[in-house]
Design a protein around this motif. Structure first.
Motif, short mmCIF file in Angstrom:
data_model
loop_
_atom_site.label_atom_id
_atom_site.label_comp_id
_atom_site.label_asym_id
_atom_site.label_seq_id
_atom_site.Cartn_x
_atom_site.Cartn_y
_atom_site.Cartn_z
N SER A 1 2.97 -1.09 -2.45
CA SER A 1 3.04 0.33 -2.10
C SER A 1 2.77 1.20 -3.32
O SER A 1 3.28 0.93 -4.41
CB SER A 1 4.41 0.66 -1.52
N THR B 1 1.61 2.41 6.34
CA THR B 1 1.57 3.86 6.51
C THR B 1 1.01 4.58 5.28
O THR B 1 1.47 4.40 4.16
CB THR B 1 2.99 4.39 6.78
N THR C 1 2.29 0.77 1.66
CA THR C 1 2.40 2.20 1.97
C THR C 1 1.82 3.05 0.85
O THR C 1 2.14 2.85 -0.32
CB THR C 1 3.87 2.57 2.19
#
Length: 301
Positions: free
Chosen positions: A230, A275, A257
């Motif tokens: 991430s 996401t 992410t």
């Protein structure tokens, strides 16, 4: 030609007066056969390539006589050639079993699935074109194609999926210039152009920079999974272009992410973007691609 008859036994390379065999792999795609040596060829040396009469046309006709030619390598190292994507390069996302998204994603470029049907493209609110050759989506700046759409889409997709497999094999067969860098962890590194190989998984926990010119090529051969943590980013400097960066991954690709990637992902299994993750490149997966509010932009050619 019948690609199945162009193999390491019918397409061979030798060197020197003793005709010493050169080890390598042979792949066939886009009406061309490619021999990739296992190690770089010696400089300033003579080589002989031979295609035997075991090679046949698509009608089963063998060559009337073997075809032989010779060449001599130079004394300087040429820049690596990009991996040819063939018609797979007309898609920003191409998968065999499905493409899903948790809205809202933003995709620039065409999507394609084959042999899966359009029902395996989920979360895009597809709108069928009147021709039924393609559909559109509010999340896609481009067209969406599936194997059950009207002709010529099924044939075009079959060819593209085949070209995707050929590109994967090509990338996997390139002779590596660097092996096992960072023991599978390249976080924080700046990498020059070249072919990098790992026999395990590859982790990118922090930013990685690819520094080179607009003609330089990077190929990353990963035997297991690729994980981008991430918020980690792949950065290009010096004029490097995402179309010349290739991630050949035999396992899963997992992009965390808000992470950012650059380049063409050639995955033998699945690709998952979490996401807010983004990529300037292509996602070419031999199973499925899963998105979650992502931005995917095809690279400039």
């Amino acid at each position: 030609m019948d690609g199945a008859t162009l193999t390491g036994s019918t397409f061979t390379l030798t060197t020197g007066a003793a005709a010493t065999p050169v080890q390598g792999t042979v792949i066939y795609g886009n009406s061309k056969a490619y021999f990739t040596p296992s190690t770089p060829l010696a400089s300033n040396s003579s080589f002989t390539a031979t295609i035997s009469t075991g090679a046949k046309s698509t009608m089963g006709m063998a060559l009337a006589a073997k075809l032989t030619w010779t060449f001599t390598t130079g004394t300087t190292v040429a820049a690596a050639a990009p991996v040819s994507l063939g018609t797979a390069g007309t898609y920003v996302i191409l998968a065999k079993t499905g493409i899903s998204t948790v809205p809202t994603s933003a995709i620039t470029g065409n999507l394609g699935v084959s042999p899966a049907a359009a029902s395996y493209i989920t979360g895009f609110s597809l709108i069928a074109d009147s021709t039924n050759v393609f559909s559109t989506s509010p999340q896609v700046t481009g067209k969406v194609y599936a194997a059950d759409y009207a002709v010529p889409t099924p044939t075009n997709l079959t060819t593209a999926v085949s070209d995707m497999g050929t590109a994967f094999t090509d990338a996997a067969g390139r002779a590596p210039s660097v092996a096992e860098l960072g023991a599978g962890n390249i976080g924080g590194m700046t990498l020059a152009p070249g072919v990098y190989k790992w026999g395990t998984s590859l982790l990118i926990p922090t930013d990685v920079t690819l520094s080179g010119s607009a003609t330089d090529v990077w190929i990353f051969q990963i035997a297991q999974n690729l994980t981008v943590s991430s918020a980690a980013r792949i950065l290009l400097t010096g004029g490097a272009l995402p179309k010349n960066v290739f991630w050949q991954v035999s396992g899963l690709v997992d992009v965390g992410t808000t992470a950012h990637c650059e380049g063409v992902v050639l995955s033998q299994t699945a690709v998952t973007l979490h996401t807010g993750a983004t990529i300037n490149g292509r996602l070419l997966a031999q199973t499925a691609v899963s998105l979650d509010g992502n931005t995917v932009v095809q690279p400039a050619q």
